[in-house]
Enzyme design. Structure first.
Site, short mmCIF file in Angstrom:
data_model
loop_
_atom_site.label_atom_id
_atom_site.label_comp_id
_atom_site.label_asym_id
_atom_site.label_seq_id
_atom_site.Cartn_x
_atom_site.Cartn_y
_atom_site.Cartn_z
N HIS A 1 41.31 6.39 74.49
CA HIS A 1 41.79 7.94 74.68
C HIS A 1 42.51 8.40 73.42
CE1 HIS A 1 41.06 6.90 78.77
NE2 HIS A 1 41.14 8.45 79.09
N HIS B 1 47.51 0.41 78.28
CA HIS B 1 47.66 0.13 76.98
C HIS B 1 49.03 -0.43 76.44
CE1 HIS B 1 43.37 1.35 76.54
NE2 HIS B 1 43.66 2.21 77.34
#
Length: 271
Positions: free
Chosen positions: A193, A235
């Protein structure tokens, strides 16, 4: 003569140069060398006897110890620095994972943070680009949209390949969603992303005429999309930062292989 021999021996004993502590370390005394060799033999015999008397199961377990259980002596400075930075990254990522689950401090905002992350997903952007490409009637618009589609496809393939090589897990044990499986964004490094948001924001800043407020909002959107992945625990911080770097590199790659208008028209006609 007999009286002179004891006197010479006494002078030799009183001479400091002949004392044992002034002898070379490379040439030890015979007595000490013999005593050390005998002690080594005795210790070796005792160790062999103890090894024979020990349980064979314990010997097999000691031979099968994994490398992680062995203590590394004299580690390098680079190894210490890397492990320290890695520990700091994991600790900070866990602290910033305020929306990792419903029981977290910001658990109520998890759905909104997930919605922000969807705006940086690859599937909606590819679908939107294809729709705009079908409805576009200008050559310049079709050229930009075709290169944008190429950039999105390259982003998915590059990030998926890097994640398969690294195979790094996230700070929290969170299963990827359906859209993540479709784009093969199942591992943590690098953040897909973040790379996609950085690439798109740079692409639009270079190829669209935008007002200054819109340009600022575009950069803020890319930053929010990247760090929203840290907040939901998918993440690490370094995954997001590396994703920004890879997104910029992907933009530079698309600029190098930019398809001309004629090439885009040929591809559209084939399609």
């Amino acid at each position: 003569m007999p009286a002179s021999q004891p006197r010479s021996r006494a002078r030799d004993r009183n001479n400091v140069l002949n004392r044992a502590e002034f002898l070379s370390l490379n040439q030890p005394l015979k007595g000490t060398q013999e005593s050390r060799s005998s002690s080594r033999k005795q210790s070796g015999q005792a160790g062999a006897a103890g090894a024979q008397n020990s349980n064979p199961k314990e010997r097999r377990q000691s031979q099968q110890l994994p490398e992680e259980d062995c203590m590394q002596l004299n580690p390098s400075f680079k190894g210490i620095a890397f492990n320290s930075l890695l520990a700091i990254d994991i600790c900070m990522s866990k602290r910033l994972g305020v929306c990792a689950n419903r029981a977290s401090s910001w658990g109520g905002a998890r759905s909104m943070i997930n919605l922000l992350g969807i705006t940086g997903h690859g599937i909606p952007w590819i679908a939107g680009t294809l729709i705009c490409l079908v409805k576009s009637s200008t050559l310049a618009g079709q050229e930009v949209l075709m290169n944008l589609l190429l950039a999105l496809l390259l982003d998915i393939m590059i990030v998926a390949g890097l994640q398969k090589l690294a195979k790094r897990k996230g700070p929290y044990d969170i299963n990827p969603g359906l859209l993540d499986y479709l784009t093969m964004d199942t591992y943590a490094f690098p953040a897909g992303h973040a790379s996609r948001a950085a690439m798109l924001s740079k692409f639009f800043l270079n190829h669209l005429v935008l007002a200054i407020p819109l340009r600022i909002l575009l950069v803020l959107w890319a930053l929010c999309v990247g760090f929203s992945r840290v907040m939901i625990g998918r993440h690490h911080i370094t995954d997001v930062l590396s994703g920004f770097v890879f997104g910029y590199l992907q933009f530079r790659l698309v600029e190098l292989i930019w398809m001309s208008s004629n090439t885009c028209q040929m591809l559209i006609s084939i399609w």
